[in-house]
Design a protein around this motif. Structure first.
Motif, short mmCIF file in Angstrom:
data_model
loop_
_atom_site.label_atom_id
_atom_site.label_comp_id
_atom_site.label_asym_id
_atom_site.label_seq_id
_atom_site.Cartn_x
_atom_site.Cartn_y
_atom_site.Cartn_z
N ALA A 12 45.84 41.49 41.91
CA ALA A 12 44.46 40.96 41.97
C ALA A 12 43.71 42.09 42.11
O ALA A 12 42.50 42.01 41.54
CB ALA A 12 44.44 40.15 43.15
N ALA A 13 43.68 43.21 43.12
CA ALA A 13 42.84 44.31 43.35
C ALA A 13 42.74 45.18 41.88
O ALA A 13 41.54 45.33 41.71
CB ALA A 13 43.24 45.36 44.16
N LEU A 14 43.82 45.18 41.06
CA LEU A 14 43.74 46.14 40.01
C LEU A 14 42.79 45.19 38.61
O LEU A 14 42.04 45.56 37.98
CB LEU A 14 45.25 46.44 39.20
N ALA A 15 43.10 43.95 38.87
CA ALA A 15 42.37 42.77 37.79
C ALA A 15 40.61 43.21 38.29
O ALA A 15 39.92 43.12 37.46
CB ALA A 15 42.81 41.60 38.15
N ILE A 16 40.55 43.08 39.49
CA ILE A 16 39.01 43.01 39.65
C ILE A 16 38.37 44.44 39.44
O ILE A 16 37.49 44.58 39.25
CB ILE A 16 39.06 42.78 41.58
N TRP A 17 39.25 45.51 39.77
CA TRP A 17 38.76 46.82 39.46
C TRP A 17 38.49 47.10 38.05
O TRP A 17 37.61 47.59 37.40
CB TRP A 17 39.90 47.98 39.78
N PHE A 18 39.49 46.50 37.28
CA PHE A 18 39.38 46.59 35.61
C PHE A 18 38.12 45.87 35.21
O PHE A 18 37.49 46.35 34.42
CB PHE A 18 40.68 46.14 35.06
N ILE A 19 38.11 44.60 35.85
CA ILE A 19 36.84 43.96 35.40
C ILE A 19 35.55 44.58 35.79
O ILE A 19 34.62 44.46 34.89
CB ILE A 19 36.91 42.34 35.93
N ALA A 20 35.29 45.01 36.98
CA ALA A 20 34.09 45.81 37.39
C ALA A 20 33.71 46.87 36.50
O ALA A 20 32.71 47.31 36.59
CB ALA A 20 34.34 46.16 38.80
N ALA A 21 34.78 47.53 36.19
CA ALA A 21 34.98 48.94 35.61
C ALA A 21 34.25 48.79 34.08
O ALA A 21 33.73 49.78 33.31
CB ALA A 21 35.98 49.53 35.39
N ASN A 22 34.65 47.36 33.39
CA ASN A 22 34.10 47.38 32.07
C ASN A 22 32.72 46.42 32.14
O ASN A 22 32.84 44.99 32.03
CB ASN A 22 35.05 46.42 31.21
N THR A 23 31.56 46.91 32.01
CA THR A 23 30.40 46.29 32.09
C THR A 23 29.68 46.28 30.87
O THR A 23 28.48 45.66 30.80
CB THR A 23 29.48 46.98 33.14
#
Length: 64
Positions: A12-23
């Motif tokens: 979950a943390a990796l998914a949130i980080w990946f989503i936040a990094a791709n803007t």
């Protein structure tokens, strides 16, 4: 804590980080219409659809 819970939290943390990094914005073709959306929205919707489908499949397997 169970290993399964720790794995879920890490994913979950990796998914949130990946989503936040791709803007950035991307163009998505939905059969006929083409829309321009921020990539984080597309990734979030994809993640939520995957979660819902996973829950539905798990529920069907549990009923058998």
């Amino acid at each position: 804590m169970r290993v399964r819970t720790i794995g879920f939290v890490i994913l979950a943390a990796l998914a949130i980080w990946f989503i936040a990094a791709n803007t950035g914005s991307i163009t998505v073709r939905l059969w006929i219409p083409t829309v321009t959306l921020p990539l984080w929205i597309v990734l979030t919707v994809t993640l939520l659809v995957g979660i819902v489908l996973g829950l539905l499949i798990a529920r069907r397997r549990a009923q058998r």
